[in-house]
Design a protein around this motif. Structure first.
Motif, PDB file in Angstrom:
ATOM      1  N   GLN A 121       1.060  -3.081   1.804  1.00 29.64           N
ATOM      2  CA  GLN A 121      -0.192  -2.885   2.536  1.00 29.64           C
ATOM      3  C   GLN A 121      -0.002  -1.758   3.543  1.00 29.64           C
ATOM      4  O   GLN A 121       0.984  -1.744   4.283  1.00 29.64           O
ATOM      5  CB  GLN A 121      -0.594  -4.138   3.303  1.00 29.64           C
ATOM      6  CG  GLN A 121      -1.007  -5.281   2.447  1.00 29.64           C
ATOM      7  CD  GLN A 121      -1.365  -6.501   3.280  1.00 29.64           C
ATOM      8  OE1 GLN A 121      -1.081  -6.559   4.477  1.00 29.64           O
ATOM      9  NE2 GLN A 121      -1.973  -7.474   2.648  1.00 29.64           N
ATOM     10  N   TYR A 122      -0.946  -0.836   3.560  1.00 27.11           N
ATOM     11  CA  TYR A 122      -1.003   0.224   4.556  1.00 27.11           C
ATOM     12  C   TYR A 122      -2.267  -0.018   5.374  1.00 27.11           C
ATOM     13  O   TYR A 122      -3.355  -0.178   4.804  1.00 27.11           O
ATOM     14  CB  TYR A 122      -1.073   1.601   3.899  1.00 27.11           C
ATOM     15  CG  TYR A 122       0.107   1.917   3.025  1.00 27.11           C
ATOM     16  CD1 TYR A 122       1.291   2.388   3.581  1.00 27.11           C
ATOM     17  CD2 TYR A 122       0.041   1.747   1.648  1.00 27.11           C
ATOM     18  CE1 TYR A 122       2.382   2.684   2.776  1.00 27.11           C
ATOM     19  CE2 TYR A 122       1.124   2.039   0.839  1.00 27.11           C
ATOM     20  CZ  TYR A 122       2.288   2.504   1.407  1.00 27.11           C
ATOM     21  OH  TYR A 122       3.355   2.796   0.618  1.00 27.11           O
ATOM     22  N   THR A 123      -2.138  -0.043   6.698  1.00 27.81           N
ATOM     23  CA  THR A 123      -3.281  -0.333   7.556  1.00 27.81           C
ATOM     24  C   THR A 123      -3.378   0.698   8.672  1.00 27.81           C
ATOM     25  O   THR A 123      -2.380   1.042   9.295  1.00 27.81           O
ATOM     26  CB  THR A 123      -3.162  -1.744   8.177  1.00 27.81           C
ATOM     27  OG1 THR A 123      -2.911  -2.689   7.143  1.00 27.81           O
ATOM     28  CG2 THR A 123      -4.429  -2.127   8.905  1.00 27.81           C
ATOM     29  N   TYR A 124      -4.593   1.182   8.883  1.00 30.10           N
ATOM     30  CA  TYR A 124      -4.900   2.099   9.969  1.00 30.10           C
ATOM     31  C   TYR A 124      -5.832   1.367  10.937  1.00 30.10           C
ATOM     32  O   TYR A 124      -6.822   0.761  10.523  1.00 30.10           O
ATOM     33  CB  TYR A 124      -5.580   3.359   9.430  1.00 30.10           C
ATOM     34  CG  TYR A 124      -6.176   4.232  10.502  1.00 30.10           C
ATOM     35  CD1 TYR A 124      -5.363   4.963  11.350  1.00 30.10           C
ATOM     36  CD2 TYR A 124      -7.556   4.320  10.664  1.00 30.10           C
ATOM     37  CE1 TYR A 124      -5.906   5.763  12.347  1.00 30.10           C
ATOM     38  CE2 TYR A 124      -8.110   5.126  11.649  1.00 30.10           C
ATOM     39  CZ  TYR A 124      -7.285   5.835  12.485  1.00 30.10           C
ATOM     40  OH  TYR A 124      -7.821   6.619  13.464  1.00 30.10           O
ATOM     41  N   ASN A 148      -1.713  -2.708  -2.451  1.00 29.81           N
ATOM     42  CA  ASN A 148      -1.282  -2.552  -3.835  1.00 29.81           C
ATOM     43  C   ASN A 148      -0.405  -3.741  -4.172  1.00 29.81           C
ATOM     44  O   ASN A 148       0.629  -3.954  -3.536  1.00 29.81           O
ATOM     45  CB  ASN A 148      -0.517  -1.245  -4.027  1.00 29.81           C
ATOM     46  CG  ASN A 148      -0.179  -0.990  -5.471  1.00 29.81           C
ATOM     47  OD1 ASN A 148      -0.743  -1.598  -6.359  1.00 29.81           O
ATOM     48  ND2 ASN A 148       0.746  -0.083  -5.703  1.00 29.81           N
ATOM     49  N   GLN A 149      -0.828  -4.532  -5.161  1.00 32.52           N
ATOM     50  CA  GLN A 149      -0.083  -5.731  -5.525  1.00 32.52           C
ATOM     51  C   GLN A 149       0.255  -5.689  -7.000  1.00 32.52           C
ATOM     52  O   GLN A 149      -0.611  -5.472  -7.840  1.00 32.52           O
ATOM     53  CB  GLN A 149      -0.903  -6.979  -5.221  1.00 32.52           C
ATOM     54  CG  GLN A 149      -0.157  -8.256  -5.507  1.00 32.52           C
ATOM     55  CD  GLN A 149      -0.857  -9.454  -4.895  1.00 32.52           C
ATOM     56  OE1 GLN A 149      -1.622  -9.322  -3.962  1.00 32.52           O
ATOM     57  NE2 GLN A 149      -0.582 -10.605  -5.427  1.00 32.52           N
ATOM     58  N   VAL A 150       1.524  -5.906  -7.318  1.00 29.10           N
ATOM     59  CA  VAL A 150       1.979  -5.974  -8.701  1.00 29.10           C
ATOM     60  C   VAL A 150       1.784  -7.401  -9.182  1.00 29.10           C
ATOM     61  O   VAL A 150       2.196  -8.350  -8.519  1.00 29.10           O
ATOM     62  CB  VAL A 150       3.461  -5.558  -8.811  1.00 29.10           C
ATOM     63  CG1 VAL A 150       3.947  -5.686 -10.243  1.00 29.10           C
ATOM     64  CG2 VAL A 150       3.649  -4.145  -8.305  1.00 29.10           C
ATOM     65  N   GLY A 151       1.139  -7.565 -10.333  1.00 32.15           N
ATOM     66  CA  GLY A 151       0.863  -8.896 -10.859  1.00 32.15           C
ATOM     67  C   GLY A 151       2.066  -9.529 -11.527  1.00 32.15           C
ATOM     68  O   GLY A 151       3.133  -8.928 -11.654  1.00 32.15           O
ATOM     69  N   GLN A 152       1.880 -10.767 -11.978  1.00 28.84           N
ATOM     70  CA  GLN A 152       2.952 -11.509 -12.645  1.00 28.84           C
ATOM     71  C   GLN A 152       3.302 -10.880 -13.992  1.00 28.84           C
ATOM     72  O   GLN A 152       4.438 -10.894 -14.417  1.00 28.84           O
ATOM     73  CB  GLN A 152       2.550 -12.975 -12.847  1.00 28.84           C
ATOM     74  CG  GLN A 152       2.325 -13.724 -11.564  1.00 28.84           C
ATOM     75  CD  GLN A 152       3.620 -13.988 -10.816  1.00 28.84           C
ATOM     76  OE1 GLN A 152       4.702 -13.616 -11.244  1.00 28.84           O
ATOM     77  NE2 GLN A 152       3.503 -14.601  -9.669  1.00 28.84           N
ATOM     78  N   VAL A 153       2.313 -10.344 -14.684  1.00 28.63           N
ATOM     79  CA  VAL A 153       2.552  -9.697 -15.972  1.00 28.63           C
ATOM     80  C   VAL A 153       3.085  -8.294 -15.694  1.00 28.63           C
ATOM     81  O   VAL A 153       2.556  -7.577 -14.839  1.00 28.63           O
ATOM     82  CB  VAL A 153       1.245  -9.620 -16.795  1.00 28.63           C
ATOM     83  CG1 VAL A 153       1.493  -8.930 -18.113  1.00 28.63           C
ATOM     84  CG2 VAL A 153       0.678 -11.011 -16.992  1.00 28.63           C
ATOM     85  N   GLN A 154       4.126  -7.892 -16.403  1.00 25.57           N
ATOM     86  CA  GLN A 154       4.774  -6.605 -16.172  1.00 25.57           C
ATOM     87  C   GLN A 154       3.774  -5.457 -16.254  1.00 25.57           C
ATOM     88  O   GLN A 154       3.038  -5.334 -17.209  1.00 25.57           O
ATOM     89  CB  GLN A 154       5.904  -6.393 -17.189  1.00 25.57           C
ATOM     90  CG  GLN A 154       6.691  -5.122 -16.988  1.00 25.57           C
ATOM     91  CD  GLN A 154       7.493  -5.155 -15.697  1.00 25.57           C
ATOM     92  OE1 GLN A 154       7.740  -6.194 -15.131  1.00 25.57           O
ATOM     93  NE2 GLN A 154       7.902  -3.993 -15.244  1.00 25.57           N
TER      94      GLN A 154
END
Length: 91
Positions: free
Chosen positions: A51-54, A69-75
């Motif tokens: 997470q980037y927050t301004y 930006n989140q990477v899911g469980q599925v590759q």
């Protein structure tokens, strides 16, 4: 109101046994700040959330712009989102 959370599965949560969180916050001046927050999966050795927050102080209001930006469980399954929030500051 009571709830029973003794189910075998936790829905809407990531399947990570061990994680490491790291966050940094920079106050650029009296009105501007930046923050970065990372979450790592220690078992796989991979980053799964950033997470980037301004933050901008608008005197009586606080403007927050956040990119996640989140990477899911599925590759390879990634979810990116933007959010903008404007809140009145408590005096």
């Amino acid at each position: 109101y009571t709830t029973n959370i003794s189910t075998v599965f936790n829905y809407d949560s990531l399947d990570i046994g061990e994680e490491w969180d790291l966050g940094l916050y920079w106050k650029l001046d009296d009105r501007n700040s930046l923050a970065v927050y990372n979450r790592f999966d220690l078992r796989s050795g991979s980053l799964f959330n950033t997470q980037y927050t301004y933050y901008r102080n608008l005197h009586c209001w606080l403007l927050t712009v956040q990119y996640t930006n989140q990477v899911g469980q599925v590759q390879g399954n990634q979810q990116a989102s933007w959010s903008v929030d404007l809140k009145m500051i408590d005096w």
